[in-house]
Scaffold this motif. Structure first.
Motif, short mmCIF file in Angstrom:
data_model
loop_
_atom_site.label_atom_id
_atom_site.label_comp_id
_atom_site.label_asym_id
_atom_site.label_seq_id
_atom_site.Cartn_x
_atom_site.Cartn_y
_atom_site.Cartn_z
N GLN A 33 0.85 -1.18 0.00
CA GLN A 33 0.00 0.00 0.00
C GLN A 33 0.88 1.23 0.00
O GLN A 33 1.66 1.45 0.94
CB GLN A 33 -0.94 0.02 1.20
N SER A 34 0.77 1.98 -1.07
CA SER A 34 1.55 3.21 -1.21
C SER A 34 0.75 4.38 -0.68
O SER A 34 -0.48 4.32 -0.64
CB SER A 34 1.91 3.42 -2.69
N PRO A 35 1.43 5.46 -0.30
CA PRO A 35 0.73 6.64 0.23
C PRO A 35 -0.34 7.15 -0.73
O PRO A 35 -0.06 7.39 -1.91
CB PRO A 35 1.87 7.65 0.40
N GLY A 36 -1.55 7.29 -0.24
CA GLY A 36 -2.63 7.84 -1.05
C GLY A 36 -3.20 6.88 -2.07
O GLY A 36 -4.05 7.29 -2.89
N LYS A 37 -2.78 5.63 -2.03
CA LYS A 37 -3.27 4.66 -3.01
C LYS A 37 -3.93 3.48 -2.32
O LYS A 37 -3.71 3.24 -1.13
CB LYS A 37 -2.11 4.17 -3.89
N VAL A 38 -4.70 2.74 -3.08
CA VAL A 38 -5.32 1.55 -2.52
C VAL A 38 -4.30 0.43 -2.46
O VAL A 38 -3.29 0.43 -3.17
CB VAL A 38 -6.54 1.11 -3.36
N ARG A 39 -4.57 -0.51 -1.60
CA ARG A 39 -3.70 -1.68 -1.48
C ARG A 39 -3.69 -2.44 -2.80
O ARG A 39 -4.73 -2.59 -3.45
CB ARG A 39 -4.25 -2.56 -0.36
N GLU A 40 -2.52 -2.93 -3.19
CA GLU A 40 -2.43 -3.65 -4.46
C GLU A 40 -1.61 -4.92 -4.31
O GLU A 40 -0.68 -5.00 -3.50
CB GLU A 40 -1.81 -2.76 -5.55
N PHE A 41 -1.95 -5.88 -5.15
CA PHE A 41 -1.24 -7.15 -5.19
C PHE A 41 0.14 -6.95 -5.80
O PHE A 41 0.31 -6.15 -6.74
CB PHE A 41 -2.05 -8.13 -6.03
N VAL A 42 1.12 -7.68 -5.29
CA VAL A 42 2.48 -7.61 -5.83
C VAL A 42 2.90 -8.94 -6.44
O VAL A 42 3.26 -9.02 -7.61
CB VAL A 42 3.49 -7.20 -4.73
N ALA A 43 2.87 -10.00 -5.63
CA ALA A 43 3.34 -11.30 -6.12
C ALA A 43 2.79 -12.39 -5.21
O ALA A 43 2.42 -12.14 -4.06
CB ALA A 43 4.85 -11.36 -6.13
N ALA A 44 2.76 -13.62 -5.74
CA ALA A 44 2.31 -14.77 -4.95
C ALA A 44 3.01 -16.03 -5.42
O ALA A 44 3.49 -16.10 -6.56
CB ALA A 44 0.80 -14.94 -5.04
N ILE A 45 3.05 -17.02 -4.54
CA ILE A 45 3.69 -18.29 -4.84
C ILE A 45 2.88 -19.39 -4.19
O ILE A 45 2.43 -19.26 -3.05
CB ILE A 45 5.15 -18.28 -4.36
N ILE A 46 2.68 -20.49 -4.93
CA ILE A 46 1.92 -21.59 -4.33
C ILE A 46 2.79 -22.33 -3.31
O ILE A 46 4.01 -22.14 -3.29
CB ILE A 46 1.38 -22.55 -5.40
N TRP A 47 2.19 -23.17 -2.51
CA TRP A 47 2.89 -23.72 -1.36
C TRP A 47 4.08 -24.60 -1.75
O TRP A 47 5.05 -24.68 -1.01
CB TRP A 47 1.91 -24.48 -0.46
N THR A 48 4.04 -25.22 -2.92
CA THR A 48 5.17 -26.06 -3.34
C THR A 48 6.31 -25.21 -3.91
O THR A 48 7.43 -25.71 -4.07
CB THR A 48 4.74 -27.05 -4.43
N GLY A 100 -3.56 -15.31 -6.67
CA GLY A 100 -3.98 -14.31 -7.63
C GLY A 100 -4.05 -12.96 -6.96
O GLY A 100 -3.58 -12.78 -5.84
N GLN A 101 -4.66 -11.99 -7.64
CA GLN A 101 -4.67 -10.63 -7.15
C GLN A 101 -5.76 -10.36 -6.13
O GLN A 101 -5.72 -9.33 -5.46
CB GLN A 101 -4.82 -9.67 -8.33
N ASP A 102 -6.73 -11.23 -6.02
CA ASP A 102 -7.84 -11.01 -5.11
C ASP A 102 -7.39 -11.19 -3.67
O ASP A 102 -6.98 -12.29 -3.28
CB ASP A 102 -8.95 -12.01 -5.43
N PRO A 103 -7.44 -10.14 -2.85
CA PRO A 103 -7.00 -10.26 -1.45
C PRO A 103 -7.83 -11.26 -0.65
O PRO A 103 -7.36 -11.75 0.39
CB PRO A 103 -7.15 -8.84 -0.89
N GLU A 104 -9.02 -11.60 -1.14
CA GLU A 104 -9.86 -12.56 -0.42
C GLU A 104 -9.28 -13.96 -0.43
O GLU A 104 -9.70 -14.81 0.35
CB GLU A 104 -11.27 -12.57 -1.04
N ARG A 105 -8.33 -14.22 -1.30
CA ARG A 105 -7.68 -15.54 -1.34
C ARG A 105 -6.76 -15.75 -0.14
O ARG A 105 -6.33 -16.86 0.13
CB ARG A 105 -6.85 -15.68 -2.62
N TYR A 106 -6.43 -14.68 0.57
CA TYR A 106 -5.42 -14.74 1.63
C TYR A 106 -6.08 -14.36 2.95
O TYR A 106 -6.48 -13.22 3.14
CB TYR A 106 -4.27 -13.81 1.30
N GLU A 107 -6.15 -15.31 3.87
CA GLU A 107 -6.83 -15.02 5.12
C GLU A 107 -5.91 -14.56 6.24
O GLU A 107 -6.39 -14.11 7.28
CB GLU A 107 -7.64 -16.24 5.58
N TYR A 108 -4.62 -14.68 6.03
CA TYR A 108 -3.67 -14.25 7.06
C TYR A 108 -2.80 -13.11 6.52
O TYR A 108 -2.24 -13.22 5.43
CB TYR A 108 -2.77 -15.42 7.48
#
Length: 119
Positions: A33-48, A100-108
């Motif tokens: 989350q950058s100043p004055g901006k909405v939170r945005e996805f950066v990167a993700a990796i599956i558990w393996t 993916g980019q949807d923050p709902e995929r991440y609960e922690y």
């Protein structure tokens, strides 16, 4: 409990590596989350660790990886730009939720670490 570290102040063009203590068999990722901006996805990796996903804005500059033996996820950030400035949050989600980019995929969500890129 997710604990991110490695943030700091760096000049444009420089590099930083963020680390996050992982939480077992979960997909992991980073948001910012950058100043004055909405939170945005950066990167993700599956558990393996065999598949990764990046925002277009960081593709080719950032690399996400994980070491499951150390329960740690990394975000290597190269060629940093002032627009990369922000609080970076480590996130984790259930394997079946996918990545993916949807923050709902991440609960922690971790507390965040500040990255400041000066011009």
């Amino acid at each position: 409990q997710l604990q991110a570290s490695g943030g700091g102040l760096v000049q444009a063009g420089g590099s930083l590596r963020l680390s996050c203590a992982a939480s077992g068999r979960t997909n992991m990722g980073w948001f910012r989350q950058s100043p004055g901006k909405v939170r945005e996805f950066v990167a993700a990796i599956i558990w393996t660790g065999s598949s990764t996903y990046y925002a277009d804005s960081v593709k080719g500059r950032f690399t996400i990886s994980r070491d499951n033996a150390k329960n740690t996820v990394y975000l290597q950030m190269n060629s940093l730009k002032p627009e990369d400035t922000g609080v970076y949050y480590c996130v984790a989600g259930r394997v079946r939720a996918g990545v993916g980019q949807d923050p709902e995929r991440y609960e922690y969500w971790g507390q965040g670490t500040l990255v400041t890129v000066s011009s």
